[in-house]
Motif scaffolding. Structure first.
Motif, PDB file in Angstrom:
ATOM      1  N   ALA A 188       0.833  -1.206   0.000  1.00 53.69           N
ATOM      2  CA  ALA A 188       0.000   0.000   0.000  1.00 53.69           C
ATOM      3  C   ALA A 188       0.868   1.256   0.000  1.00 53.69           C
ATOM      4  O   ALA A 188       0.562   2.228  -0.714  1.00 53.69           O
ATOM      5  CB  ALA A 188      -0.936  -0.003   1.207  1.00 53.69           C
ATOM      6  N   ALA A 189       1.948   1.246   0.760  1.00 58.13           N
ATOM      7  CA  ALA A 189       2.846   2.408   0.805  1.00 58.13           C
ATOM      8  C   ALA A 189       3.506   2.631  -0.552  1.00 58.13           C
ATOM      9  O   ALA A 189       3.649   3.776  -1.004  1.00 58.13           O
ATOM     10  CB  ALA A 189       3.902   2.212   1.886  1.00 58.13           C
ATOM     11  N   ARG A 190       3.895   1.564  -1.210  1.00 55.57           N
ATOM     12  CA  ARG A 190       4.507   1.689  -2.543  1.00 55.57           C
ATOM     13  C   ARG A 190       3.508   2.253  -3.552  1.00 55.57           C
ATOM     14  O   ARG A 190       3.867   3.094  -4.384  1.00 55.57           O
ATOM     15  CB  ARG A 190       5.034   0.334  -3.011  1.00 55.57           C
ATOM     16  CG  ARG A 190       6.290  -0.087  -2.295  1.00 55.57           C
ATOM     17  CD  ARG A 190       6.760  -1.449  -2.744  1.00 55.57           C
ATOM     18  NE  ARG A 190       8.063  -1.756  -2.183  1.00 55.57           N
ATOM     19  CZ  ARG A 190       8.542  -2.977  -2.053  1.00 55.57           C
ATOM     20  NH1 ARG A 190       7.827  -4.019  -2.447  1.00 55.57           N
ATOM     21  NH2 ARG A 190       9.731  -3.172  -1.541  1.00 55.57           N
ATOM     22  N   GLU A 191       2.278   1.783  -3.486  1.00 55.74           N
ATOM     23  CA  GLU A 191       1.250   2.291  -4.401  1.00 55.74           C
ATOM     24  C   GLU A 191       0.998   3.784  -4.150  1.00 55.74           C
ATOM     25  O   GLU A 191       0.884   4.564  -5.100  1.00 55.74           O
ATOM     26  CB  GLU A 191      -0.042   1.495  -4.239  1.00 55.74           C
ATOM     27  CG  GLU A 191       0.052   0.083  -4.787  1.00 55.74           C
ATOM     28  CD  GLU A 191      -1.185  -0.759  -4.510  1.00 55.74           C
ATOM     29  OE1 GLU A 191      -2.212  -0.205  -4.041  1.00 55.74           O
ATOM     30  OE2 GLU A 191      -1.130  -1.973  -4.756  1.00 55.74           O
ATOM     31  N   ALA A 192       0.926   4.174  -2.877  1.00 57.59           N
ATOM     32  CA  ALA A 192       0.713   5.577  -2.544  1.00 57.59           C
ATOM     33  C   ALA A 192       1.890   6.418  -3.024  1.00 57.59           C
ATOM     34  O   ALA A 192       1.693   7.526  -3.564  1.00 57.59           O
ATOM     35  CB  ALA A 192       0.533   5.733  -1.033  1.00 57.59           C
ATOM     36  N   ASN A 193       3.091   5.919  -2.874  1.00 56.25           N
ATOM     37  CA  ASN A 193       4.274   6.634  -3.328  1.00 56.25           C
ATOM     38  C   ASN A 193       4.244   6.821  -4.851  1.00 56.25           C
ATOM     39  O   ASN A 193       4.545   7.911  -5.351  1.00 56.25           O
ATOM     40  CB  ASN A 193       5.539   5.875  -2.902  1.00 56.25           C
ATOM     41  CG  ASN A 193       6.801   6.657  -3.161  1.00 56.25           C
ATOM     42  OD1 ASN A 193       6.818   7.873  -3.022  1.00 56.25           O
ATOM     43  ND2 ASN A 193       7.860   5.963  -3.533  1.00 56.25           N
ATOM     44  N   ARG A 194       3.867   5.777  -5.584  1.00 57.69           N
ATOM     45  CA  ARG A 194       3.754   5.893  -7.049  1.00 57.69           C
ATOM     46  C   ARG A 194       2.713   6.941  -7.434  1.00 57.69           C
ATOM     47  O   ARG A 194       2.948   7.767  -8.320  1.00 57.69           O
ATOM     48  CB  ARG A 194       3.406   4.541  -7.675  1.00 57.69           C
ATOM     49  CG  ARG A 194       4.589   3.644  -7.898  1.00 57.69           C
ATOM     50  CD  ARG A 194       4.238   2.465  -8.790  1.00 57.69           C
ATOM     51  NE  ARG A 194       3.219   1.605  -8.204  1.00 57.69           N
ATOM     52  CZ  ARG A 194       3.486   0.586  -7.389  1.00 57.69           C
ATOM     53  NH1 ARG A 194       4.712   0.312  -7.073  1.00 57.69           N
ATOM     54  NH2 ARG A 194       2.516  -0.142  -6.911  1.00 57.69           N
ATOM     55  N   ASP A 195       1.570   6.904  -6.750  1.00 55.32           N
ATOM     56  CA  ASP A 195       0.499   7.867  -7.052  1.00 55.32           C
ATOM     57  C   ASP A 195       0.953   9.301  -6.772  1.00 55.32           C
ATOM     58  O   ASP A 195       0.703  10.201  -7.574  1.00 55.32           O
ATOM     59  CB  ASP A 195      -0.757   7.549  -6.233  1.00 55.32           C
ATOM     60  CG  ASP A 195      -1.425   6.247  -6.658  1.00 55.32           C
ATOM     61  OD1 ASP A 195      -1.114   5.744  -7.765  1.00 55.32           O
ATOM     62  OD2 ASP A 195      -2.246   5.731  -5.876  1.00 55.32           O
ATOM     63  N   LEU A 196       1.613   9.509  -5.639  1.00 56.13           N
ATOM     64  CA  LEU A 196       2.087  10.850  -5.298  1.00 56.13           C
ATOM     65  C   LEU A 196       3.159  11.329  -6.278  1.00 56.13           C
ATOM     66  O   LEU A 196       3.149  12.490  -6.702  1.00 56.13           O
ATOM     67  CB  LEU A 196       2.637  10.869  -3.874  1.00 56.13           C
ATOM     68  CG  LEU A 196       1.594  10.747  -2.764  1.00 56.13           C
ATOM     69  CD1 LEU A 196       2.277  10.529  -1.418  1.00 56.13           C
ATOM     70  CD2 LEU A 196       0.699  11.973  -2.729  1.00 56.13           C
ATOM     71  N   THR A 197       4.065  10.444  -6.647  1.00 54.64           N
ATOM     72  CA  THR A 197       5.116  10.804  -7.610  1.00 54.64           C
ATOM     73  C   THR A 197       4.492  11.163  -8.952  1.00 54.64           C
ATOM     74  O   THR A 197       4.877  12.162  -9.586  1.00 54.64           O
ATOM     75  CB  THR A 197       6.110   9.641  -7.768  1.00 54.64           C
ATOM     76  OG1 THR A 197       6.691   9.352  -6.493  1.00 54.64           O
ATOM     77  CG2 THR A 197       7.203   9.979  -8.764  1.00 54.64           C
ATOM     78  N   ALA A 218       1.449  12.291  -9.471  1.00 57.01           N
ATOM     79  CA  ALA A 218       0.739  13.568  -9.328  1.00 57.01           C
ATOM     80  C   ALA A 218       1.720  14.741  -9.335  1.00 57.01           C
ATOM     81  O   ALA A 218       1.461  15.766  -9.979  1.00 57.01           O
ATOM     82  CB  ALA A 218      -0.083  13.565  -8.043  1.00 57.01           C
ATOM     83  N   LEU A 219       2.842  14.600  -8.642  1.00 52.05           N
ATOM     84  CA  LEU A 219       3.848  15.666  -8.633  1.00 52.05           C
ATOM     85  C   LEU A 219       4.441  15.888 -10.019  1.00 52.05           C
ATOM     86  O   LEU A 219       4.656  17.032 -10.439  1.00 52.05           O
ATOM     87  CB  LEU A 219       4.959  15.338  -7.634  1.00 52.05           C
ATOM     88  CG  LEU A 219       4.613  15.509  -6.162  1.00 52.05           C
ATOM     89  CD1 LEU A 219       5.726  14.969  -5.290  1.00 52.05           C
ATOM     90  CD2 LEU A 219       4.356  16.962  -5.841  1.00 52.05           C
ATOM     91  N   ASN A 220       4.706  14.806 -10.714  1.00 53.91           N
ATOM     92  CA  ASN A 220       5.260  14.925 -12.070  1.00 53.91           C
ATOM     93  C   ASN A 220       4.281  15.599 -13.016  1.00 53.91           C
ATOM     94  O   ASN A 220       4.664  16.445 -13.831  1.00 53.91           O
ATOM     95  CB  ASN A 220       5.671  13.548 -12.617  1.00 53.91           C
ATOM     96  CG  ASN A 220       6.925  13.022 -11.974  1.00 53.91           C
ATOM     97  OD1 ASN A 220       7.733  13.772 -11.436  1.00 53.91           O
ATOM     98  ND2 ASN A 220       7.091  11.716 -12.014  1.00 53.91           N
ATOM     99  N   GLN A 221       3.007  15.264 -12.907  1.00 58.14           N
ATOM    100  CA  GLN A 221       2.007  15.882 -13.765  1.00 58.14           C
ATOM    101  C   GLN A 221       1.859  17.363 -13.449  1.00 58.14           C
ATOM    102  O   GLN A 221       1.746  18.193 -14.330  1.00 58.14           O
ATOM    103  CB  GLN A 221       0.652  15.162 -13.623  1.00 58.14           C
ATOM    104  CG  GLN A 221       0.659  13.782 -14.249  1.00 58.14           C
ATOM    105  CD  GLN A 221      -0.631  13.014 -13.967  1.00 58.14           C
ATOM    106  OE1 GLN A 221      -1.466  13.446 -13.167  1.00 58.14           O
ATOM    107  NE2 GLN A 221      -0.771  11.879 -14.621  1.00 58.14           N
ATOM    108  N   ARG A 222       1.898  17.696 -12.155  1.00 62.48           N
ATOM    109  CA  ARG A 222       1.793  19.094 -11.750  1.00 62.48           C
ATOM    110  C   ARG A 222       3.042  19.868 -12.213  1.00 62.48           C
ATOM    111  O   ARG A 222       2.928  21.008 -12.660  1.00 62.48           O
ATOM    112  CB  ARG A 222       1.652  19.180 -10.231  1.00 62.48           C
ATOM    113  CG  ARG A 222       1.194  20.560  -9.781  1.00 62.48           C
ATOM    114  CD  ARG A 222       0.772  20.557  -8.351  1.00 62.48           C
ATOM    115  NE  ARG A 222       1.976  20.555  -7.514  1.00 62.48           N
ATOM    116  CZ  ARG A 222       1.952  20.443  -6.198  1.00 62.48           C
ATOM    117  NH1 ARG A 222       0.815  20.271  -5.567  1.00 62.48           N
ATOM    118  NH2 ARG A 222       3.057  20.460  -5.508  1.00 62.48           N
TER     119      ARG A 222
END
Length: 68
Positions: free
Chosen positions: A46-55, A57-61
């Motif tokens: 779950a932590a890895r999935e959250a990290n991928r999602d946050l990364t 989102a940051l890259n898209q922003r």
């Protein structure tokens, strides 16, 4: 029979019941450890999935801000 074991130099006769109890205990311990490992593995996934999602989102922003 034990005398034959001693005289043969092979050591004491094996206590099959004691060995079976040891094996059973170790098998149970193995099951318990495997179960205990499942929760931390699920947390890590779950932590890895959250990290991928946050990364992502940051890259898209970051890309949206660079094109402005």
């Amino acid at each position: 029979m034990e005398q034959a074991w001693r005289e043969s130099g092979l050591g004491a006769a094996l206590d099959i019941d004691e060995l079976q109890r040891t094996v059973t205990g170790l098998e149970q311990q193995n099951v318990e450890l495997a179960e205990a490992l499942q929760e931390p593995q699920a947390d890590l996934k779950a932590a890895r999935e959250a990290n991928r999602d946050l990364t992502r989102a940051l890259n898209q922003r970051g890309q949206a801000g660079a094109s402005s």
